[in-house]
Design a protein around this motif. Structure first.
Motif, PDB file in Angstrom:
ATOM      1  N   GLU A  50       0.813  -1.223   0.000  1.00  0.00           N
ATOM      2  CA  GLU A  50       0.000   0.000   0.000  1.00  0.00           C
ATOM      3  C   GLU A  50       0.844   1.269   0.000  1.00  0.00           C
ATOM      4  O   GLU A  50       0.439   2.293  -0.550  1.00  0.00           O
ATOM      5  N   SER A  54       0.592   4.173  -2.653  1.00  0.00           N
ATOM      6  CA  SER A  54       0.400   5.540  -2.181  1.00  0.00           C
ATOM      7  C   SER A  54       1.435   6.506  -2.758  1.00  0.00           C
ATOM      8  O   SER A  54       1.140   7.674  -2.994  1.00  0.00           O
ATOM      9  N   ILE A  59      -4.796   5.008  -3.766  1.00  0.00           N
ATOM     10  CA  ILE A  59      -5.097   4.111  -2.655  1.00  0.00           C
ATOM     11  C   ILE A  59      -5.884   2.931  -3.220  1.00  0.00           C
ATOM     12  O   ILE A  59      -6.602   3.061  -4.212  1.00  0.00           O
ATOM     13  N   TYR A 133      -8.188   0.901  -7.708  1.00  0.00           N
ATOM     14  CA  TYR A 133      -7.351   1.988  -7.204  1.00  0.00           C
ATOM     15  C   TYR A 133      -8.012   3.301  -7.565  1.00  0.00           C
ATOM     16  O   TYR A 133      -8.574   3.455  -8.653  1.00  0.00           O
ATOM     17  N   TRP A 135      -7.622   7.806  -6.881  1.00  0.00           N
ATOM     18  CA  TRP A 135      -6.737   8.893  -6.456  1.00  0.00           C
ATOM     19  C   TRP A 135      -6.972   9.192  -4.996  1.00  0.00           C
ATOM     20  O   TRP A 135      -8.112   9.203  -4.535  1.00  0.00           O
ATOM     21  N   LYS A 136      -5.891   9.456  -4.267  1.00  0.00           N
ATOM     22  CA  LYS A 136      -6.031   9.923  -2.888  1.00  0.00           C
ATOM     23  C   LYS A 136      -6.746  11.264  -2.947  1.00  0.00           C
ATOM     24  O   LYS A 136      -6.592  12.020  -3.900  1.00  0.00           O
ATOM     25  N   LYS A 137      -7.520  11.582  -1.926  1.00  0.00           N
ATOM     26  CA  LYS A 137      -8.313  12.826  -1.930  1.00  0.00           C
ATOM     27  C   LYS A 137      -7.446  14.058  -2.181  1.00  0.00           C
ATOM     28  O   LYS A 137      -7.797  14.918  -2.955  1.00  0.00           O
ATOM     29  N   ASP A 139      -4.805  14.220  -3.810  1.00  0.00           N
ATOM     30  CA  ASP A 139      -4.258  14.187  -5.162  1.00  0.00           C
ATOM     31  C   ASP A 139      -5.350  14.038  -6.222  1.00  0.00           C
ATOM     32  O   ASP A 139      -5.058  13.724  -7.363  1.00  0.00           O
TER      33      ASP A 139
END
Length: 144
Positions: A50, A54, A59, A133, A135-137, A139
């Protein structure tokens, strides 16, 4: 706006680009503090690390394919909502547990996120989860 779900191949492409721009697996690993094997295993989907995922701004999430349309993927919240509705329709947790063929304590644990959804998925119209997967918030990318 709907989230953009990526599969393992998409994640691998992003990781490849990041590794190439860093100057190779060793350089990428040193830059992010990973062992090179973690990068290789993640890229080959042998073992998803992970932290490696990341590092490219993603994520891992689980999504639940509908039995009736496996291309449609539900979130855990949607599965939980359907489970709660099913229990309300059955009037009691005990009655719902009998329909699922599980003990009411097990059903309670599923409702309280102490166990996974596996014992109830088929009855609710879902298949076993798949990894995707997003995008991280921080990003989050705009989709056009």
């Amino acid at each position: 706006m709907a989230e953009t779900l990526m599969d393992g191949i998409d994640m691998g492409r992003m990781l490849s680009k990041a590794v190439k721009s860093a100057g190779g697996v060793t350089a990428f690993s040193k830059l992010h503090g990973f062992k090179p094997q973690a990068v290789w295993d993640t890229h080959s989907l042998k073992g998803i690390n992970e932290k490696v995922v990341s590092s490219v701004g993603l994520i891992m999430v689980l999504r639940y394919p509908l039995t009736s349309d496996p291309k449609t993927l539900a979130t855990g919240k949607q599965v939980q909502d359907k489970l709660n509705s099913f229990i309300r329709e059955c009037k009691t947790q005990r009655a719902a547990a009998r329909i699922f063929g599980i003990h009411e304590t097990t059903l309670s644990n599923i409702q309280n996120a102490l166990r996974g959804f596996s014992p109830v998925l088929a009855q609710l119209g879902f298949r076993e989860p798949v990894q995707r997967y997003v995008w991280k918030k921080a990003d989050a990318r705009a989709t056009a």
